[in-house]
Design an enzyme around this catalytic site. Structure first.
Site, PDB file in Angstrom:
ATOM      1  N   ASP A 114       0.865  -1.173   0.000  1.00 40.94           N
ATOM      2  CA  ASP A 114       0.000   0.000   0.000  1.00 40.94           C
ATOM      3  C   ASP A 114       0.909   1.231   0.000  1.00 40.94           C
ATOM      4  O   ASP A 114       2.110   1.125   0.273  1.00 40.94           O
ATOM      5  CB  ASP A 114      -0.897  -0.028   1.243  1.00 40.94           C
ATOM      6  CG  ASP A 114      -1.735   1.222   1.380  1.00 40.94           C
ATOM      7  OD1 ASP A 114      -2.379   1.612   0.397  1.00 40.94           O
ATOM      8  OD2 ASP A 114      -1.714   1.825   2.465  1.00 40.94           O
ATOM      9  N   ASP A 311      -1.663  -0.811   6.002  1.00 40.64           N
ATOM     10  CA  ASP A 311      -1.810  -0.204   7.331  1.00 40.64           C
ATOM     11  C   ASP A 311      -3.221   0.247   7.668  1.00 40.64           C
ATOM     12  O   ASP A 311      -3.506   0.546   8.824  1.00 40.64           O
ATOM     13  CB  ASP A 311      -0.887   1.023   7.445  1.00 40.64           C
ATOM     14  CG  ASP A 311      -1.437   2.222   6.696  1.00 40.64           C
ATOM     15  OD1 ASP A 311      -1.766   2.068   5.498  1.00 40.64           O
ATOM     16  OD2 ASP A 311      -1.552   3.303   7.307  1.00 40.64           O
ATOM     17  N   ASP A 315      -7.223  -1.825   3.687  1.00 46.24           N
ATOM     18  CA  ASP A 315      -6.283  -2.884   3.325  1.00 46.24           C
ATOM     19  C   ASP A 315      -6.676  -4.235   3.915  1.00 46.24           C
ATOM     20  O   ASP A 315      -6.075  -5.259   3.577  1.00 46.24           O
ATOM     21  CB  ASP A 315      -4.861  -2.535   3.808  1.00 46.24           C
ATOM     22  CG  ASP A 315      -4.318  -1.281   3.145  1.00 46.24           C
ATOM     23  OD1 ASP A 315      -4.539  -1.122   1.931  1.00 46.24           O
ATOM     24  OD2 ASP A 315      -3.686  -0.467   3.841  1.00 46.24           O
TER      25      ASP A 315
END
Length: 417
Positions: A114, A311, A315
């Site tokens: 990410d 995080d 996600d």
């Protein structure tokens, strides 16, 4: 306080990891169980044979067969290596929270990252406010901060901090609703407002993104739009610093034969620019949580072993889908609880070091198993033939167990990535 502290959360995650048996341990346990059955049968057959051939030696030969091949080395070969590896990883800030994580991390050949809060610090700042409507900047930042009051995202935090600099109270929205990966909507004075991705706001404003916002997006910067059912109001240009060790970590992972991808909900131009900077060809932006999940499943169909690093709440679906999931220590509770590994230090280089150590752990497990099998297949026939006395068998059994433990302790030696 109490069970709600960060320390308590880490302890609970480690307890979960210790309660789960990795696949390699389950395999070793099954082999050890069959080995014990075979050993007992061999010992009884040996005792019967020696009783017929030489009754005076039958008892101590029987004892020697049982002692010399005690499956201690075989049973210790895998769990002791994983225990030492887990401790070594924790010391470098890589907290293993599920039993299979070390094995999966060692086999991972494709890492997906990410962007916000993972490759960057997640401490975004508002660089510019671009006015697109009739309201002044002070009113705009109060509206944005009011809409983002309930969000944990790094962008929302930046907008709230920026809104605190404006005089006057924040806007008191009602019917706030967060659309994961898109933005937030709410009502104020009978008017519906949205803040988030320009495409999300365009659905409410009824017109396409203004040229000014498109130009900001094409420049590779992070852009958040604000609009209402009456039209476009403003655009926010934000920036976030890249983690200092990001490029070094990516170079280290590439040197280990690992492919890299970046999945992000940020504007595609921003993510593509970051990909060019880090040398990542597969850098995709403008992704929803569902889009990330579908893209990751597509990678898995090509037999790739995926490690996902994220995080945030958005996600969580891809963290659950990946063979091994890694959450940043400063991320949301949902991401940390969903992950197999938590990167407490926030150093991406620790992740690269963790991959190297996990691979060493699997090599040592294989070495221990080969030693255990070689020892047992050599010692058992010698004991059955009466060439090994009980005291020699005891020394041999202890030495074989000591060997696998000492071999596993080599994982504690520090090596550079």
């Amino acid at each position: 306080t109490g069970e709600h502290t960060r320390l308590a959360a880490i302890r609970q995650l480690m307890e979960r990891a210790s309660a789960e048996k990795p696949h390699v341990v389950q395999q070793a346990d099954r082999v050890a169980a069959w080995f014990i059955v075979a050993l007992l049968v061999l010992a009884c057959v040996t005792a019967a044979g020696w009783w017929w051939f030489d009754p005076d030696r039958a008892l101590w030969v029987f004892v020697s067969v049982l002692v010399v091949s005690c499956p201690c080395a075989l049973s210790l070969a895998t769990p002791v290596a994983l225990t030492v590896a887990t401790d070594a990883l924790a010391r470098m800030g890589v907290l293993v929270t599920r039993g299979h994580a070390i094995e999966a991390l060692a086999r991972a050949d494709h890492f997906v990252f990410d962007k916000t809060g993972t490759l960057t610090y997640g401490e975004m700042r508002v660089e510019q406010v671009r006015l697109l409507g009739r309201l002044d900047e002070a009113a705009i930042v109060r509206l944005a901060a009011g809409l983002e009051q309930g969000s944990e995202h790094a962008i929302a935090t930046a907008l709230r901090i920026h809104g605190a600099t404006a005089e006057g109270p924040l806007a008191a929205f009602v019917s706030l609703k967060a659309t994961t990966g898109q933005g937030v909507s709410g009502e104020l004075g009978g008017v519906t407002y949205r803040i988030g991705r320009p495409g999300f706001v365009a659905e409410l404003a009824g017109t396409s993104s203004p040229d000014a916002l498109l130009a900001d997006e094409c420049s590779g910067r992070t852009v958040v739009a604000l609009g209402s059912s009456e039209g476009w109001l403003a655009g926010f240009v934000l920036s976030d610093g890249l983690r200092e060790d990001c490029q070094a970590a990516f170079a280290s992972l590439r040197s280990k034969g690992i492919e890299l991808s970046i999945f992000s909900g940020d504007t595609p131009s921003t993510v593509e620019e970051l990909g060019r900077k880090l040398g990542v060809v597969h850098a995709v932006g403008g992704m929803t949580p569902e889009g990330k999940h579908a893209e990751l499943r597509g990678l898995q169909k090509g037999d790739a072993v995926i490690a996902m690093v994220g995080d945030g709440v958005n996600d969580a679906p891809v963290l659950a889908q990946a063979q091994v999931s890694i959450a940043m220590g400063g991320g949301t509770d949902l991401a940390r609880n969903q992950a197999d590994i938590v990167l407490l230090s926030g150093r991406l280089l620790s992740l690269a070091d963790g991959v190297a150590l996990s691979r060493r752990a699997l090599r040592i497990i294989r070495q221990n198993l080969w030693w255990s099998f070689a020892y047992n297949f050599t010692a058992v026939p010698l004991a059955m033939s009466g060439l090994v006395t009980p005291w020699m068998a005891g020394i041999g059994m202890s030495a074989s167990s000591l060997f696998v433990v000492l071999n596993a302790l080599r994982l504690q030696r520090k090596r550079t990535h």
